[in-house]
Motif scaffolding. Structure first.
Motif, mmCIF file in Angstrom:
data_model
loop_
_atom_site.group_PDB
_atom_site.id
_atom_site.type_symbol
_atom_site.label_atom_id
_atom_site.label_comp_id
_atom_site.label_asym_id
_atom_site.label_seq_id
_atom_site.Cartn_x
_atom_site.Cartn_y
_atom_site.Cartn_z
ATOM 1 N N GLU A 119 25.196 13.093 -6.801
ATOM 2 C CA GLU A 119 23.869 13.695 -6.943
ATOM 3 C C GLU A 119 22.879 12.742 -7.622
ATOM 4 O O GLU A 119 22.131 13.120 -8.532
ATOM 5 C CB GLU A 119 23.968 15.003 -7.751
ATOM 6 N N ASN A 120 22.880 11.506 -7.164
ATOM 7 C CA ASN A 120 22.043 10.496 -7.821
ATOM 8 C C ASN A 120 20.955 9.922 -6.915
ATOM 9 O O ASN A 120 20.413 8.848 -7.210
ATOM 10 C CB ASN A 120 22.922 9.364 -8.371
ATOM 11 N N LEU A 121 20.648 10.611 -5.806
ATOM 12 C CA LEU A 121 19.551 10.155 -4.965
ATOM 13 C C LEU A 121 18.226 10.465 -5.666
ATOM 14 O O LEU A 121 17.969 11.613 -6.039
ATOM 15 C CB LEU A 121 19.592 10.839 -3.599
ATOM 16 N N CYS A 122 17.420 9.447 -5.829
ATOM 17 C CA CYS A 122 16.121 9.607 -6.501
ATOM 18 C C CYS A 122 15.023 9.207 -5.520
ATOM 19 O O CYS A 122 14.866 8.021 -5.207
ATOM 20 C CB CYS A 122 16.069 8.724 -7.754
ATOM 21 N N LEU A 123 14.285 10.187 -5.035
ATOM 22 C CA LEU A 123 13.308 9.919 -3.988
ATOM 23 C C LEU A 123 12.047 9.235 -4.499
ATOM 24 O O LEU A 123 11.176 8.871 -3.704
ATOM 25 C CB LEU A 123 12.952 11.215 -3.266
ATOM 26 N N MET A 182 0.860 -1.197 0.000
ATOM 27 C CA MET A 182 0.000 0.000 0.000
ATOM 28 C C MET A 182 0.891 1.239 0.000
ATOM 29 O O MET A 182 1.453 1.603 1.008
ATOM 30 C CB MET A 182 -0.880 -0.007 1.259
ATOM 31 N N GLU A 183 1.060 1.844 -1.132
ATOM 32 C CA GLU A 183 1.944 2.987 -1.272
ATOM 33 C C GLU A 183 1.105 4.230 -1.536
ATOM 34 O O GLU A 183 0.645 4.469 -2.648
ATOM 35 C CB GLU A 183 2.917 2.769 -2.432
ATOM 36 N N VAL A 184 0.872 5.021 -0.505
ATOM 37 C CA VAL A 184 0.061 6.223 -0.643
ATOM 38 C C VAL A 184 0.861 7.406 -0.133
ATOM 39 O O VAL A 184 1.305 7.408 1.008
ATOM 40 C CB VAL A 184 -1.243 6.114 0.187
ATOM 41 N N CYS A 185 1.094 8.376 -0.997
ATOM 42 C CA CYS A 185 1.859 9.541 -0.558
ATOM 43 C C CYS A 185 1.088 10.284 0.522
ATOM 44 O O CYS A 185 -0.134 10.316 0.532
ATOM 45 C CB CYS A 185 2.142 10.466 -1.738
ATOM 46 N N TYR A 186 1.810 10.886 1.446
ATOM 47 C CA TYR A 186 1.199 11.551 2.585
ATOM 48 C C TYR A 186 0.559 12.875 2.183
ATOM 49 O O TYR A 186 1.214 13.848 1.908
ATOM 50 C CB TYR A 186 2.255 11.801 3.669
ATOM 51 N N GLN A 187 -0.761 12.852 2.112
ATOM 52 C CA GLN A 187 -1.548 14.067 1.942
ATOM 53 C C GLN A 187 -2.827 13.849 2.742
ATOM 54 O O GLN A 187 -3.921 13.828 2.219
ATOM 55 C CB GLN A 187 -1.878 14.323 0.471
ATOM 56 N N ALA A 194 9.395 15.132 3.195
ATOM 57 C CA ALA A 194 7.950 15.267 3.388
ATOM 58 C C ALA A 194 7.175 15.116 2.073
ATOM 59 O O ALA A 194 6.083 14.549 2.054
ATOM 60 C CB ALA A 194 7.632 16.610 4.035
ATOM 61 N N LYS A 195 7.736 15.604 0.988
ATOM 62 C CA LYS A 195 7.011 15.549 -0.285
ATOM 63 C C LYS A 195 7.180 14.214 -1.004
ATOM 64 O O LYS A 195 6.547 13.981 -2.029
ATOM 65 C CB LYS A 195 7.485 16.679 -1.202
ATOM 66 N N SER A 196 8.034 13.330 -0.450
ATOM 67 C CA SER A 196 8.341 12.084 -1.152
ATOM 68 C C SER A 196 7.944 10.827 -0.384
ATOM 69 O O SER A 196 7.661 9.789 -0.993
ATOM 70 C CB SER A 196 9.845 12.004 -1.460
ATOM 71 N N LEU A 197 7.962 10.883 0.943
ATOM 72 C CA LEU A 197 7.700 9.683 1.733
ATOM 73 C C LEU A 197 6.257 9.209 1.563
ATOM 74 O O LEU A 197 5.323 10.008 1.521
ATOM 75 C CB LEU A 197 7.971 9.951 3.216
ATOM 76 N N THR A 198 6.095 7.907 1.471
ATOM 77 C CA THR A 198 4.767 7.315 1.418
ATOM 78 C C THR A 198 4.280 7.036 2.836
ATOM 79 O O THR A 198 5.049 7.104 3.799
ATOM 80 C CB THR A 198 4.788 5.997 0.627
ATOM 81 N N SER A 199 3.006 6.704 2.952
ATOM 82 C CA SER A 199 2.461 6.374 4.265
ATOM 83 C C SER A 199 3.187 5.183 4.870
ATOM 84 O O SER A 199 3.422 5.127 6.087
ATOM 85 C CB SER A 199 0.966 6.074 4.145
ATOM 86 N N ARG A 200 3.576 4.236 4.048
ATOM 87 C CA ARG A 200 4.321 3.064 4.528
ATOM 88 C C ARG A 200 5.675 3.481 5.092
ATOM 89 O O ARG A 200 6.103 3.004 6.143
ATOM 90 C CB ARG A 200 4.491 2.069 3.383
#
Length: 476
Positions: A316-320, A1-6, A210-216
Motif C-alpha cells: 500500500e505504498n503507491l503515492c500518486l 509543465m506540470e498542470v493538474c487536469y481541471q 483522474a484526480k492525480s494525473l497531470t496534463s503531461r
C-alpha cells in the motif's frame, strides 16, 4: 509543465483539411497548399525513412543498416520512391523488395459524408463508455478512427491549447501515424490502436487517476496508446529473431517490436515538428517517457510488471503525488488497454479474438511455407480460436485485471471482470459444441476427408497468405 487536469471540455469543431486527408505516402501533400509543399531538398538528403537522419543520433544506425540492405538510393532519380515509401515501414520495405517499388498505395483518405460525420460525432459524446464499438466508429469515420478519436481526446482535455500544438502539425502527425499502421494486418492495425486509445481514456478517467494525473501524464498516455504498435509487421518477436531480421539485430533480440514502435513514433514527432516549439530538454524527456510507456507493452515482461504492481498493492505504498509512481500506473494502464479485448462485451470481444487468431495463423502459414519451426499458437491445425482465448484469459488477462481491480475497485473494473468471465464461459461452450460435432463426424470420414486432413496437417490450407516472409540477413 506540470498542470493538474481541471480544464474545460472543448468541442471537436474542425473538419479534416482536404489537403491532409488526400495524402498518399510519407511526405507527399497537396501542392496547392504552401503549408504542405515539397520539403526542402536539404532535408530530404538527410532523411532516410521514418527516423530522421542525424549523424549525432543513435537512429543513424537505422540508416546505415537499411543502406546495407539496399532499401533505396539517395540519388535524385529515387525521389518518387522516397515520396511513396517510408523505408522503415515493414509494409513498404517488403513491397520494395518485390516488384512493387514506386507504385503508390491507392488508398486515399476521403472527406467524410455529412450523415456519417454526424453519427460519428454522436458516438464521440459517449467515448468514455466501455461498450464503445470501435468497429462501427471506424466505418462511420471512413477508416479514420485513430485520427478522429485521438484528436478529439486531445482537444477534449484542452491539450491542444495548453501545449500550443500547431493544428497543421498535429493533423499531419496523426495522419502519418494512422498510415504507418498496416491495414492488411488482421489485428495489429490502426483500429486496434484506436481501440487501445479509447480504453486508455476510460482508465485515465477512473477516480484514482483522474484526480492525480497531470496534463503531461494525459498527453503522454494518449500518444503512447495511439502509437504503441506503430508499423507492426504482423509477426511476433520470435519470428523476427529466427529469421535474422535486421530489427532483431538492431535491438539485440530485446523488446524488438516495442523498440521499433517507439523509435517510429519519435521519428514522426521529429519529422512533423509537433514538439519543436518546446524547450529541447522537455521534448527529449517526453520522447523518453513515451518510450518507457510503449516498452511496457512487451508481453514477455508481463510477469515483471505484474510482480512490481502486486508488491506496491500489498505494501500500500503507491503515492500518486510521486511522478514516478504515476508513470508506473500509466504503464499498467497501457498494458491493460493493450490486452483488454477479453474484457469487452461478447460481440466486440469475439471479433477481436478472431482477428488476432487469424494473424497468428497467417504467421504459422508463413513459417510452414519456409520450413521454419511453427511458433506456439500459430498452427491452425493444432489450435482453435477458443482454446487460444481461454488460455490467454487464464494465464495473462485474469491475473492482470484482478490486480488492476485491487488498485481501482470501481464499477468499470467489476464490469471488465464480469465480461471476461462470461466470455470465457462462451468460448468454453463453443469448444464443447465443436468437440461434439467432430466426434459425430469422425466415424463417417471418407477417404477424401482423410486426404484433406493430411493436407491441412502439412500446412496446405487451400489458401495463400498475402504476406511474404520479412527479409532479414538470412536467405530462406
Amino acid at each position: 509543465m506540470e498542470v493538474c487536469y481541471q480544464l474545460p471540455v472543448l468541442p471537436l469543431d474542425r473538419p479534416v483539411p482536404k489537403h491532409v486527408l488526400s495524402r498518399r505516402g510519407a511526405i507527399s501533400f497537396s501542392s496547392s497548399s504552401s503549408l504542405f509543399g515539397a520539403p526542402d531538398p536539404r532535408q530530404l538528403s538527410q532523411r532516410r525513412g521514418a527516423i530522421s537522419y542525424d549523424s549525432s543520433d543513435q537512429t543513424a544506425l537505422y540508416i546505415r543498416m537499411l543502406a546495407r540492405l539496399g532499401c533505396g538510393s539517395t540519388s535524385a532519380s529515387s525521389a518518387p520512391e522516397r515520396r511513396v515509401h517510408r523505408l522503415l515501414s515493414f509494409q513498404r520495405y517488403l513491397h520494395s523488395s518485390r516488384l512493387l517499388r514506386g507504385v503508390p498505395q491507392q488508398i486515399p483518405l476521403h472527406i467524410l459524408d455529412e450523415d456519417y460525420t454526424g453519427q460519428a460525432r454522436c458516438m464521440l459524446e459517449k467515448v468514455g463508455n466501455w461498450n464503445f464499438d470501435i468497429f462501427l466508429f471506424d466505418r462511420l469515420t471512413n477508416g479514420n478512427s485513430l485520427i478522429t478519436l485521438t484528436f478529439h481526446l486531445l482537444n477534449q482535455y484542452g491539450l491542444v491549447e495548453l501545449y500550443q500544438l500547431d493544428m497543421v502539425k498535429l493533423w499531419r502527425f496523426l495522419v502519418m501515424v494512422q498510415e504507418d499502421y498496416h491495414s492488411d494486418n488482421p489485428y495489429h492495425n490502426a483500429i486496434h490502436a484506436a481501440d487501445v486509445t479509447q480504453a486508455m481514456y476510460c482508465y485515465m478517467r477512473e477516480p484514482m487517476l483522474a484526480k492525480s494525473l497531470t496534463s503531461r501524464d494525459i498527453l503522454l498516455g494518449l500518444l503512447a496508446a495511439a502509437t504503441h504498435d506503430l508499423d507492426h509487421p504482423g509477426v511476433n518477436q520470435p519470428f523476427l529473431i529466427k529469421t535474422d531480421h535486421y530489427l532483431a539485430t538492431l535491438y539485440r533480440n530485446t523488446s524488438v517490436l516495442e523498440n521499433h514502435h517507439w523509435k517510429s513514433a519519435v521519428g514522426l514527432l521529429r519529422e512533423t515538428g509537433l514538439f519543436s516549439h518546446l524547450p529541447a530538454e522537455d521534448s527529449l524527456n517526453m520522447e523518453r517517457e513515451l518510450g518507457s510507456l510503449i516498452l511496457a507493452t512487451d508481453i514477455s515482461r508481463q510477469n515483471d510488471y505484474l510482480s512490481k504492481f502486486r508488491l506496491h498493492l500489498d505494501q500500500e505504498n503507491l503515492c500518486l503525488s510521486n511522478a514516478s509512481h504515476r508513470h508506473f500506473l500509466l504503464q499498467m494502464a497501457l498494458k491493460c488497454a493493450d490486452i483488454c479485448n477479453p474484457c469487452r462485451p461478447w460481440e466486440l470481444s469475439k471479433q477481436w479474438s478472431e482477428k488476432v487468431t487469424k494473424e497468428f495463423f497467417q504467421q504459422g502459414d508463413i513459417e510452414k511455407k519456409h520450413k521454419l519451426e511453427v511458433s506456439p499458437l500459430c498452427d491452425r491445425v493444432a489450435n482453435t480460436v477458443g482454446n487460444i482465448q481461454m488460455g490467454f484469459m487464464t494465464y495473462v488477462a485474469e491475473p492482470l485485471f484482478a490486480e488492476w481491480a485491487r488498485f481501482s475497485d470501481t464499477r468499470l473494473s467489476q464490469t471488465m471482470l464480469g465480461h471476461m468471465g462470461l466470455n470465457k464461459a462462451s468460448w468454453s461452450g463453443l469448444q464443447q459444441e465443436q468437440t461434439s460435432v467432430t466426434e459425430e463426424v469422425e466415424p463417417s470420414t471418407t477417404g477424401t476427408d482423410v486426404e484433406d486432413a493430411a493436407a491441412r496437417k502439412d500446412g496446405n490450407t487451400g489458401g495463400t497468405s498475402s504476406k511474404e516472409i520479412p527479409q532479414g540477413s538470412r536467405e530462406s
